[in-house]
Design an enzyme around this catalytic site. Sequence first.
Site, PDB file in Angstrom:
ATOM      1  N   SER A   1       0.830  -1.198   0.000  1.00  0.00           N
ATOM      2  CA  SER A   1       0.000   0.000   0.000  1.00  0.00           C
ATOM      3  C   SER A   1       0.873   1.260   0.000  1.00  0.00           C
ATOM      4  O   SER A   1       1.654   1.478  -0.931  1.00  0.00           O
ATOM      5  CB  SER A   1      -0.950  -0.042   1.198  1.00  0.00           C
ATOM      6  OG  SER A   1      -1.961   0.926   1.098  1.00  0.00           O
TER       7      SER A   1
ATOM      8  N   ASP B   1      -9.652  -5.401  -4.333  1.00  0.00           N
ATOM      9  CA  ASP B   1      -9.094  -4.402  -3.420  1.00  0.00           C
ATOM     10  C   ASP B   1     -10.017  -3.194  -3.406  1.00  0.00           C
ATOM     11  O   ASP B   1     -10.160  -2.489  -4.413  1.00  0.00           O
ATOM     12  CB  ASP B   1      -7.689  -4.010  -3.894  1.00  0.00           C
ATOM     13  CG  ASP B   1      -6.929  -3.171  -2.893  1.00  0.00           C
ATOM     14  OD1 ASP B   1      -7.566  -2.365  -2.190  1.00  0.00           O
ATOM     15  OD2 ASP B   1      -5.696  -3.319  -2.823  1.00  0.00           O
TER      16      ASP B   1
ATOM     17  N   HIS C   1      -7.524  -5.755   0.070  1.00  0.00           N
ATOM     18  CA  HIS C   1      -6.329  -4.939   0.258  1.00  0.00           C
ATOM     19  C   HIS C   1      -5.448  -5.508   1.368  1.00  0.00           C
ATOM     20  O   HIS C   1      -4.229  -5.609   1.209  1.00  0.00           O
ATOM     21  CB  HIS C   1      -6.735  -3.507   0.612  1.00  0.00           C
ATOM     22  CG  HIS C   1      -5.599  -2.540   0.630  1.00  0.00           C
ATOM     23  ND1 HIS C   1      -4.866  -2.230  -0.491  1.00  0.00           N
ATOM     24  CD2 HIS C   1      -5.066  -1.797   1.642  1.00  0.00           C
ATOM     25  CE1 HIS C   1      -3.931  -1.354  -0.178  1.00  0.00           C
ATOM     26  NE2 HIS C   1      -4.024  -1.071   1.107  1.00  0.00           N
TER      27      HIS C   1
END
Length: 273
Positions: free
Chosen positions: A95, A224, A253
Amino acid sequence: MPYITTADGTQIYYTDQGSGQPVILSHGWPLSSDAWQVELKLLADHGYRAIAHDRRGHGRSSQPWQGNDMDTYARDLAELVEQLDLHDIVLIGHSTGGGEVVRYAAQHGVGRVAKIVTAGAVPPVMVKSESNPDGLPIEAFDAIREGVLKDRSQFYQDLSVPFFGANREGSKVSQGARDDFWRQGMLVGLKAAYDCVAAFSETDFTEDLKALDVPILLAHGDDDQIVPIADAAVKSIELVKHGELKVYAGAPHGIAGEYQEQLDADILAFLVK
């Protein structure tokens, strides 16, 4: 606990496990190096030196008022690498951490970085603009900032639902995983949590991705809900020279469960290619 001190006096916590080729893991927002506990052990067990740090403002690192931006995050990582005298490095970033390692590799890591892995990473750029019409509207990120300011504890509890796909039929994510997301989030300083939203959403990594000259594995779940794959890995693969895109069907995610098992196996395989 081990720390390095950066040029501006910020203390950066890190954990260092095992020996062998160094692998640095960079966490997502609003987490800490604790998010990589499974991977730290796995990598050390397989003969690597596994290192993970808490980004400034997060976890056990200092909470300075300034420097909660991607350029500073990358410089902090550069100082960690230099103070530990690391070479032939593999970088792994999830991320926001994916953005951090990409910027570090492009702007500081030439000659030191051997390979890169990103998972659910924010590059090339998240926010919608004239030059990025497919991005997420700024209002989505304003809502995150509002949630952090208004009631961050409840906000992190609520955010854990889409983060791990707990709102999807058949989800197997545990309450414990969601609780740990909340626990790590509550360690982030409010200023850092707030400022980092702009860092992960508005930073443009296009030129960084183009500059990379080492193999990069771009891993991303196709469900995600935090960093949509179409605006991230699908675009990033077109910008890198030596990229491999790995799509995980139905994966969210957050790295947990079957997705984590598959990703970890793919990371180990990528490291020995």
